[in-house]
Scaffold this motif. Structure first.
Motif, PDB file in Angstrom:
ATOM      1  N   LYS A   1      33.605  -8.164  41.744  1.00 33.31           N
ATOM      2  CA  LYS A   1      34.185  -8.790  41.001  1.00 33.31           C
ATOM      3  C   LYS A   1      34.851 -10.222  40.830  1.00 33.31           C
ATOM      4  CE  LYS A   1      36.552  -4.577  39.893  1.00 33.31           C
ATOM      5  NZ  LYS A   1      38.297  -3.664  40.030  1.00 33.31           N
ATOM      6  N   LEU A   2      35.062 -10.647  42.502  1.00 31.78           N
ATOM      7  CA  LEU A   2      35.086 -12.235  41.787  1.00 31.78           C
ATOM      8  C   LEU A   2      34.155 -12.723  41.539  1.00 31.78           C
ATOM      9  CD1 LEU A   2      37.620 -14.497  42.621  1.00 31.78           C
ATOM     10  CD2 LEU A   2      36.950 -14.381  44.436  1.00 31.78           C
ATOM     11  N   LEU A   3      32.906 -13.231  41.967  1.00 33.08           N
ATOM     12  CA  LEU A   3      31.550 -13.561  41.966  1.00 33.08           C
ATOM     13  C   LEU A   3      31.205 -13.331  40.698  1.00 33.08           C
ATOM     14  CD1 LEU A   3      29.095 -11.570  44.398  1.00 33.08           C
ATOM     15  CD2 LEU A   3      30.176 -14.222  44.060  1.00 33.08           C
ATOM     16  N   SER A   4      32.150 -11.981  39.646  1.00 32.20           N
ATOM     17  CA  SER A   4      31.312 -12.210  38.320  1.00 32.20           C
ATOM     18  C   SER A   4      32.493 -13.830  37.677  1.00 32.20           C
ATOM     19  CB  SER A   4      31.548 -11.183  37.866  1.00 32.20           C
ATOM     20  OG  SER A   4      30.951 -11.425  35.886  1.00 32.20           O
ATOM     21  N   ALA A   5      33.620 -13.513  37.903  1.00 37.36           N
ATOM     22  CA  ALA A   5      34.473 -14.449  37.651  1.00 37.36           C
ATOM     23  C   ALA A   5      34.312 -15.821  37.278  1.00 37.36           C
ATOM     24  CB  ALA A   5      36.439 -14.646  38.203  1.00 37.36           C
ATOM     25  N   MET A   6      33.854 -15.951  38.794  1.00 35.19           N
ATOM     26  CA  MET A   6      33.707 -17.371  39.267  1.00 35.19           C
ATOM     27  C   MET A   6      32.002 -18.244  38.610  1.00 35.19           C
ATOM     28  SD  MET A   6      33.949 -18.386  43.426  1.00 35.19           S
ATOM     29  CE  MET A   6      33.451 -17.208  43.577  1.00 35.19           C
ATOM     30  N   ARG A   7      31.613 -17.127  38.186  1.00 33.60           N
ATOM     31  CA  ARG A   7      30.648 -18.190  36.966  1.00 33.60           C
ATOM     32  C   ARG A   7      31.110 -18.083  35.332  1.00 33.60           C
ATOM     33  NH1 ARG A   7      26.795 -14.612  35.511  1.00 33.60           N
ATOM     34  NH2 ARG A   7      24.883 -15.819  36.386  1.00 33.60           N
TER      35      ARG A   7
END
Length: 300
Positions: free
Chosen positions: A283-289
């Motif tokens: 989820k955090l990876l998606s938020a960073m992108r």
């Protein structure tokens, strides 16, 4: 030879049965009465207590432990110490951490009792196929136990060996299991790629092709083929992979020895990842992108 087998779960009972078939006398002890009753049907003598099992043996006595790694083995050794005499032998046939094995051997040696560690592979197939055994201990002691190993192995001179001093057997089995993690992961990834492709591939057929003549043939591939024949779509199987500890120990040892072991390490991490039904990290990876590039976030 006469011996006591302590712990008659599936693998312990199968090993005891194979020893009985090989002409050895096995006195079994397990706290589960139903397990003991099943063992008796296979020619394994029943003993209600650990002390009775030890007393039923001629000296020097051989006590083979087939119980889960960890505190239970320390507890059993503590119970055994006052029951044993000089030159008796305690065999740990489970998957103990080798550092614990070295410590336990030193404890027993103070009482002039010998310790032997047997890293054992073969699983549920060992009863009919034989067991692969990596043995650690004093040379003379291991030699005295040769008839037991010859009965348990696939052949008297194949599938087992004395690999070194106390701890070496369990250390070798630890690395064996680490390698197993990597091999299993490679098979899983390869078949997943084929399953995803729109060629309508018959994965069981491909596994059968690879089993003969291919450089990737192995017993693990044989078992993969069996699994795909029984359940081609793997219906009803959750994508959750457990680990029993040896992979972690192997990775830790690689770090301590400064040996690069990326395949074994990543295969362990993939098992851990399989247990995340709701991954915070993803989820955090998606938020960073989304933050740096405005990339779309898929709503959960």
């Amino acid at each position: 030879m006469d011996l006591a087998m302590v712990g008659l779960g599936r693998m312990g009972a199968n090993m005891a049965e194979r020893l009985v078939r090989g002409g050895h006398r096995v006195v079994g002890h397990d706290p589960n009465e139903e397990v003991m009753a099943r063992a008796a049907e296979k020619g394994i003598e029943s003993s209600a207590t650990l002390a009775a099992a030890v007393d039923a043996l001629p000296t020097p006595r051989i006590v083979w432990l087939m119980v889960p790694a960890g505190p239970l083995i320390d507890k059993l050794i503590t119970e055994l110490e006052p029951l044993l005499s000089q030159d008796d032998i305690v065999i740990d046939g489970g998957n103990s951490m080798y550092k614990d094995t070295v410590r336990r051997a030193e404890t027993l040696q103070k009482r002039q009792v010998h310790a032997v560690d047997v890293g054992t592979s073969g699983g549920v197939w060992g009863l009919q196929e034989g067991y692969s055994m990596m043995v650690g201990g004093e040379t003379a002691v291991v030699d005295s136990l040769r008839p037991l190993f010859e009965s348990l192995a696939p052949d008297a001179d194949k599938g087992w060996g004395h690999v070194g001093p106390n701890g070496a057997g369990h250390f070798t089995k630890m690395v064996h299991n680490g390698i197993e993690y990597g091999m299993m992961q490679a098979y899983a990834e390869g078949f997943a790629i084929m399953e995803r492709k729109d060629f309508d591939l018959d994965l069981h057929q491909i596994a059968e092709i690879w089993r003969h003549g291919s450089v990737v043939r192995s017993w693990l591939l044989d078992l993969t083929a069996d699994a795909l024949e029984k359940n081609p779509s793997l219906e009803g199987i959750a994508p959750y992979v457990s680990d029993s500890g040896e992979g972690r120990w192997t990775v830790n040892e690689a770090i301590e020895l400064e040996v690069s072991a990326p395949v074994i390490t990543l295969s362990l991490l993939e098992r851990l990842r399989s247990r995340e039904p709701d991954s915070y990290g993803d989820k955090l990876l998606s938020a960073m992108r989304n933050e740096f590039g405005g990339h779309e976030i898929k709503k959960g």
